[in-house]
Write an enzyme that holds these catalytic residues in place. Structure first.
Site, PDB file in Angstrom:
ATOM      1  N   HIS A 145       0.842  -1.202   0.000  1.00 16.64           N
ATOM      2  CA  HIS A 145       0.000   0.000   0.000  1.00 16.64           C
ATOM      3  C   HIS A 145       0.873   1.246   0.000  1.00 16.64           C
ATOM      4  O   HIS A 145       1.575   1.542   0.962  1.00 16.64           O
ATOM      5  CB  HIS A 145      -0.909  -0.030   1.246  1.00 16.64           C
ATOM      6  CG  HIS A 145      -1.935   1.049   1.255  1.00 16.64           C
ATOM      7  ND1 HIS A 145      -2.167   1.854   2.339  1.00 16.64           N
ATOM      8  CD2 HIS A 145      -2.788   1.460   0.289  1.00 16.64           C
ATOM      9  CE1 HIS A 145      -3.134   2.702   2.039  1.00 16.64           C
ATOM     10  NE2 HIS A 145      -3.519   2.486   0.809  1.00 16.64           N
ATOM     11  N   GLU A 157       3.256   0.234   3.004  1.00  8.83           N
ATOM     12  CA  GLU A 157       2.923  -0.835   3.938  1.00  8.83           C
ATOM     13  C   GLU A 157       2.957  -2.136   3.148  1.00  8.83           C
ATOM     14  O   GLU A 157       2.293  -2.247   2.112  1.00  8.83           O
ATOM     15  CB  GLU A 157       1.525  -0.615   4.512  1.00  8.83           C
ATOM     16  CG  GLU A 157       1.425   0.626   5.382  1.00  8.83           C
ATOM     17  CD  GLU A 157      -0.016   1.044   5.635  1.00  8.83           C
ATOM     18  OE1 GLU A 157      -0.433   1.002   6.792  1.00  8.83           O
ATOM     19  OE2 GLU A 157      -0.726   1.397   4.679  1.00  8.83           O
ATOM     20  N   ASN A 196      -4.376   3.991   7.174  1.00  4.14           N
ATOM     21  CA  ASN A 196      -5.778   4.413   7.073  1.00  4.14           C
ATOM     22  C   ASN A 196      -6.499   4.326   8.411  1.00  4.14           C
ATOM     23  O   ASN A 196      -7.342   5.148   8.723  1.00  4.14           O
ATOM     24  CB  ASN A 196      -6.510   3.582   6.009  1.00  4.14           C
ATOM     25  CG  ASN A 196      -6.102   4.004   4.608  1.00  4.14           C
ATOM     26  OD1 ASN A 196      -5.379   4.983   4.427  1.00  4.14           O
ATOM     27  ND2 ASN A 196      -6.540   3.268   3.611  1.00  4.14           N
TER      28      ASN A 196
HETATM   29  N1  LIG Z   1      -5.703   7.649  -4.752  1.00 11.03           N
HETATM   30  C1  LIG Z   1      -5.047   7.382  -3.621  1.00 11.03           C
HETATM   31  O1  LIG Z   1      -4.716   8.286  -2.830  1.00 11.03           O
HETATM   32  C2  LIG Z   1      -4.647   5.961  -3.303  1.00 11.03           C
HETATM   33  C3  LIG Z   1      -3.717   5.726  -2.280  1.00 11.03           C
HETATM   34  C4  LIG Z   1      -3.338   4.407  -2.014  1.00 11.03           C
HETATM   35  C5  LIG Z   1      -3.885   3.354  -2.740  1.00 11.03           C
HETATM   36  N2  LIG Z   1      -4.820   3.612  -3.725  1.00 11.03           N
HETATM   37  C6  LIG Z   1      -5.347   2.474  -4.476  1.00 11.03           C
HETATM   38  O2  LIG Z   1      -4.748   2.445  -5.762  1.00 11.03           O
HETATM   39  C7  LIG Z   1      -5.654   1.894  -6.720  1.00 11.03           C
HETATM   40  C8  LIG Z   1      -5.802   2.865  -7.883  1.00 11.03           C
HETATM   41  O3  LIG Z   1      -6.270   4.094  -7.388  1.00 11.03           O
HETATM   42  P1  LIG Z   1      -6.088   5.444  -8.232  1.00 11.03           P
HETATM   43  O4  LIG Z   1      -6.354   6.557  -7.273  1.00 11.03           O
HETATM   44  O5  LIG Z   1      -4.812   5.417  -8.991  1.00 11.03           O
HETATM   45  O6  LIG Z   1      -7.318   5.327  -9.237  1.00 11.03           O
HETATM   46  P2  LIG Z   1      -7.458   5.954 -10.710  1.00 11.03           P
HETATM   47  O7  LIG Z   1      -8.901   5.960 -10.989  1.00 11.03           O
HETATM   48  O8  LIG Z   1      -6.702   7.224 -10.828  1.00 11.03           O
HETATM   49  O9  LIG Z   1      -6.724   4.876 -11.627  1.00 11.03           O
HETATM   50  C9  LIG Z   1      -7.239   3.577 -11.837  1.00 11.03           C
HETATM   51  C10 LIG Z   1      -6.843   3.147 -13.240  1.00 11.03           C
HETATM   52  O10 LIG Z   1      -7.237   1.782 -13.404  1.00 11.03           O
HETATM   53  C11 LIG Z   1      -7.634   1.656 -14.747  1.00 11.03           C
HETATM   54  N3  LIG Z   1      -8.408   0.451 -14.949  1.00 11.03           N
HETATM   55  C12 LIG Z   1      -9.715   0.233 -14.654  1.00 11.03           C
HETATM   56  N4  LIG Z   1     -10.066  -1.013 -15.065  1.00 11.03           N
HETATM   57  C13 LIG Z   1      -8.957  -1.577 -15.601  1.00 11.03           C
HETATM   58  C14 LIG Z   1      -8.679  -2.840 -16.185  1.00 11.03           C
HETATM   59  N5  LIG Z   1      -9.625  -3.770 -16.313  1.00 11.03           N
HETATM   60  N6  LIG Z   1      -7.436  -3.075 -16.622  1.00 11.03           N
HETATM   61  C15 LIG Z   1      -6.469  -2.129 -16.517  1.00 11.03           C
HETATM   62  N7  LIG Z   1      -6.659  -0.920 -15.968  1.00 11.03           N
HETATM   63  C16 LIG Z   1      -7.906  -0.650 -15.518  1.00 11.03           C
HETATM   64  C17 LIG Z   1      -8.420   2.937 -15.032  1.00 11.03           C
HETATM   65  O11 LIG Z   1      -8.574   3.142 -16.430  1.00 11.03           O
HETATM   66  C18 LIG Z   1      -7.544   3.966 -14.348  1.00 11.03           C
HETATM   67  O12 LIG Z   1      -6.578   4.516 -15.223  1.00 11.03           O
HETATM   68  C19 LIG Z   1      -6.947   1.615  -5.971  1.00 11.03           C
HETATM   69  O13 LIG Z   1      -6.978   0.266  -5.572  1.00 11.03           O
HETATM   70  C20 LIG Z   1      -6.843   2.526  -4.746  1.00 11.03           C
HETATM   71  O14 LIG Z   1      -7.527   2.028  -3.623  1.00 11.03           O
HETATM   72  C21 LIG Z   1      -5.197   4.886  -4.035  1.00 11.03           C
END
Ligand SMILES: NC(=O)c1ccc[n+]([C@@H]2O[C@H](COP(=O)([O-])OP(=O)(O)OC[C@H]3O[C@@H](n4cnc5c(N)ncnc54)[C@H](O)[C@@H]3O)[C@@H](O)[C@H]2O)c1
Length: 314
Positions: A145, A157, A196
């Protein structure tokens, strides 16, 4: 057994906010990165965002100007999952937060990736065990994470599921150290991980203070920014407790614990805003009122401060 230095090719699935930052950091640390998403447009946008991030690192003196394009050249993009993972040592999943989607990707990747490859998820919500069940290699599945922005915050993490092997944990810990991260191990998976849980506990208490009229949201933010935030950027709560003296901590706990918020239901102060459509910067109003200018200024200040800290950490 694979050694941390053997991890040279990494697949990053999902090229959004987190995926592009994860990719740029790996590329800047000389790893070959295969980036995968659902459209060419998203992939090109991610590479452009990575370039912007690398330029900012260069402006702060953290990388040379040559390293901007050299790092970008280490990132390849693809819409084909097989091409993305077939020769990788590590697969980092960072797609949208949806369990079925993540499970289906883990299932497919497991069939294509080399037998030694380790599969990790950056999910904030789902436990490694919920993803490992979709594979035939649960001992090589873990959570990693990151925090946003991933290339500027050193903490990750590493979450060990019930079937994650010690070899996998050691490999990931060594690998993340080798690219300048500060990995913390969660020995037994737990919902919310560490960061978190602590963040939500702080927010629950802060919202209860506002709800009961003792202070406003800006006043609480001011206390956190100017006092505990400064201390917490240098030391963790247990180091601070030891330095304060555990007898003093006990006195504080005895008087304060009975008074702390222990609500199990969702706080009214939050739900009222949600029902009014006030979702924060994305709608222009949350705990504060936001304008295009104030959002831009806030983001710039955050980015500049994080880059300053990253420069200081080197
Ligand atoms: N945003 C944050 O602050 C944060 C922090 C830690 C962890 N996360 C985790 O990271 C992950 C991504 O979050 P994010 O904020 O980058 O989201 P985001 O929406 O910016 O990016 C997600 C990406 O996944 C792509 N996607 C969706 N379906 C797909 C598929 N079938 N194959 C390939 N790509 C696909 C989307 O097109 C998009 O570009 C999540 O699991 C989230 O919980 C986010």
């Amino acid at each position: 057994m694979t050694a941390p230095t053997d991890i040279k090719k990494v697949a990053v699935l999902g090229a959004g906010l987190m995926g592009h930052g994860i990719a740029l950091e790996l590329a800047a640390h000389h790893r070959s990165v295969h980036l995968y998403d659902v459209s060419e447009q998203l992939l090109h946008k991610a590479v452009n965002r990575a370039r912007v991030g690398l330029k900012a690192l260069n402006q702060a003196g953290l990388i040379s100007s040559d390293e901007i394009e050299t790092s970008i050249s280490r990132i390849s993009i693809s819409l084909d999952l097989s091409e993305t993972v077939e020769d990788t040592d590590l697969v980092i999943e960072a797609v949208s937060e949806n369990l079925d989607l993540k499970r289906s990707l883990f299932h497919k990747v497991d069939k294509i990736a080399p037998p030694n490859a380790v599969l990790v998820s950056n999910t904030s919500t789902f436990l490694p065990s919920a993803l490992a069940v979709a594979t035939q290699r649960p001992s090589q599945v873990a959570g990693v994470h990151y925090y946003n922005p991933p290339h500027l915050l050193p903490g990750v993490e590493i979450i060990k599921g019930p079937e994650t092997s010690n070899d996998t944990v050691e490999l990931l810990t060594g690998f993340y150290r080798s690219i300048g991260k500060s990995p913390a191990l969660i020995h037994k998976e737990i919902q919310g991980f560490i960061g978190n849980r602590l963040q939500v506990a702080l927010l629950r208490e802060a919202m209860s203070i506002v709800r009961d009229g003792h202070a406003t949201a800006p006043e609480i933010d001011q206390v956190v920014r100017s006092r505990m935030g400064k201390l917490l950027s240098v030391a963790g709560p247990f180091e601070l407790a030891d330095n304060q003296g555990l007898d003093s901590v006990l006195a504080l706990a005895e008087s304060e614990f009975p008074l702390l918020a222990k609500d199990r239901s969702l706080p009214g102060i939050l739900m009222d805003k949600i029902h009014a459509g006030d979702l924060g910067v994305k709608t222009g109003r949350g705990f504060y009122d936001w304008t295009v200018e104030s959002i831009e200024a806030w983001r710039k200040n955050m980015a500049d401060s994080l880059i300053d800290m990253a420069t200081h950490d080197r």
